[in-house]
Design an enzyme around this catalytic site. Sequence first.
Site, mmCIF file in Angstrom:
data_model
loop_
_atom_site.group_PDB
_atom_site.id
_atom_site.type_symbol
_atom_site.label_atom_id
_atom_site.label_comp_id
_atom_site.label_asym_id
_atom_site.label_seq_id
_atom_site.Cartn_x
_atom_site.Cartn_y
_atom_site.Cartn_z
ATOM 1 N N LYS A 84 -66.152 -3.923 -36.905
ATOM 2 C CA LYS A 84 -66.216 -3.314 -38.186
ATOM 3 C C LYS A 84 -64.363 -2.468 -38.015
ATOM 4 C CE LYS A 84 -68.932 0.818 -36.635
ATOM 5 N NZ LYS A 84 -68.235 2.021 -36.663
ATOM 6 N N ASP A 85 -64.163 -2.283 -36.984
ATOM 7 C CA ASP A 85 -62.749 -1.575 -36.908
ATOM 8 C C ASP A 85 -61.582 -2.501 -36.955
ATOM 9 O OD1 ASP A 85 -63.972 0.659 -35.736
ATOM 10 O OD2 ASP A 85 -63.739 -0.037 -33.584
ATOM 11 N N ARG A 132 -68.766 6.207 -45.948
ATOM 12 C CA ARG A 132 -69.662 5.378 -46.289
ATOM 13 C C ARG A 132 -71.083 5.970 -46.003
ATOM 14 N NH1 ARG A 132 -72.917 2.554 -43.168
ATOM 15 N NH2 ARG A 132 -71.846 3.016 -41.545
ATOM 16 N N ARG A 133 -71.203 6.629 -44.883
ATOM 17 C CA ARG A 133 -72.656 7.019 -44.596
ATOM 18 C C ARG A 133 -72.929 8.227 -45.256
ATOM 19 N NH1 ARG A 133 -71.182 6.237 -38.241
ATOM 20 N NH2 ARG A 133 -72.369 4.185 -38.043
ATOM 21 N N ARG A 154 -66.022 14.051 -35.324
ATOM 22 C CA ARG A 154 -65.542 12.727 -34.396
ATOM 23 C C ARG A 154 -66.056 12.851 -33.112
ATOM 24 N NH1 ARG A 154 -60.090 10.928 -34.580
ATOM 25 N NH2 ARG A 154 -61.048 9.471 -33.138
ATOM 26 N N ARG A 160 -71.052 13.603 -30.127
ATOM 27 C CA ARG A 160 -72.100 13.643 -31.117
ATOM 28 C C ARG A 160 -73.364 14.003 -31.100
ATOM 29 N NH1 ARG A 160 -69.367 9.101 -35.269
ATOM 30 N NH2 ARG A 160 -67.185 8.982 -34.363
ATOM 31 N N CYS A 247 -60.692 -0.764 -55.543
ATOM 32 C CA CYS A 247 -61.193 0.600 -55.518
ATOM 33 C C CYS A 247 -60.906 1.241 -54.196
ATOM 34 C CB CYS A 247 -62.738 0.625 -55.799
ATOM 35 S SG CYS A 247 -63.642 0.189 -54.773
#
Length: 322
Positions: A84-85, A132-133, A154, A160, A247
């Site tokens: 995903k990176d 997105r989340r 971050r 986290r 978009c």
Amino acid sequence: MNSRPDQPLRLGTRRSKLAMSQSGHVAEAVRAVTGRPVELVEITTYGDVSRENLAQIGGTGVFVTALRDALLRGEVDFAVHSLKDLPTAQPDELVIAAMPKREDPRDALVARDGLTFEQLPDGARIGTGSPRRMAQLYAYAKGLGKSIECVAIRGNVDTRIGFVRDGELDAVVLAAAGLNRIGRGDEATDLLSVDNVLPAPGQGALAVECLASDEELVAALGRLDDPHTRAAVTAERALLAALEAGCSAPVGALADLLADGQIVNEMRLRGVVGTVDGSTLVQLSTTGPVPQSYDEAMALGRELADEMLAKGAAGLMGERSL
């Protein structure tokens, strides 16, 4: 590939605990298929040292460029990335030789007092750095008739989860795959259903990348490839690339394989784009035969993206997803 059997292969990896863990798993698999020793070469990327919000510093490529530069300079033989990176454009000189079997693609909630998302109190503060989340969490909460506040954070997994342990936040959202890979999957208090929160394209999958010209190494690493993972992730990333062109809103996507008994015969691709506040989401899905080639997987993703753009995704504005 230097084929002296005692010559270690050099695996380029980010320094984070998660990156080192997933690279370690790949190193073991590469040792098993090549019979060669593998040494990890730790590389610091811009995304690791910058304290800026990821959406502000350019999103995907920030964790990848330094690893790719090391490959191109010959300082490492191959690199492992979280898929995903990876930016959707692939450099000609490099090839993703393997996408090993995907981990759990879902997002995980780590909340105080063992709470699930639906049990969180009204006004709960949830930490995530991903637009997105945020978009989907706001929409999910609204559907439950309650309000939440997403707080941009971050840091590594410890940092986290620490926000929850210290009482600063009610919950944080992380990739389930990351928690599982560092042996902390049991700390998730809820795994968010993909019916409510679609993951980032490629989430839970790894990319093993090397020089395209090193045919011997490409072939050796190719033995780690999982064709179903590759077909799914290729479709998701084709959707992402087409939506990125049309978009700027955050994108979630997941392709899953549908089995009739033991026989996998169809792939369902789901996509979502939305405004970061969750007030507008465009969600669509398509189902078709399992792609048998790169071009078929790309076509599946592009077709769904075109439908989403036609349904209003092109008008949505937002920060890039991560």
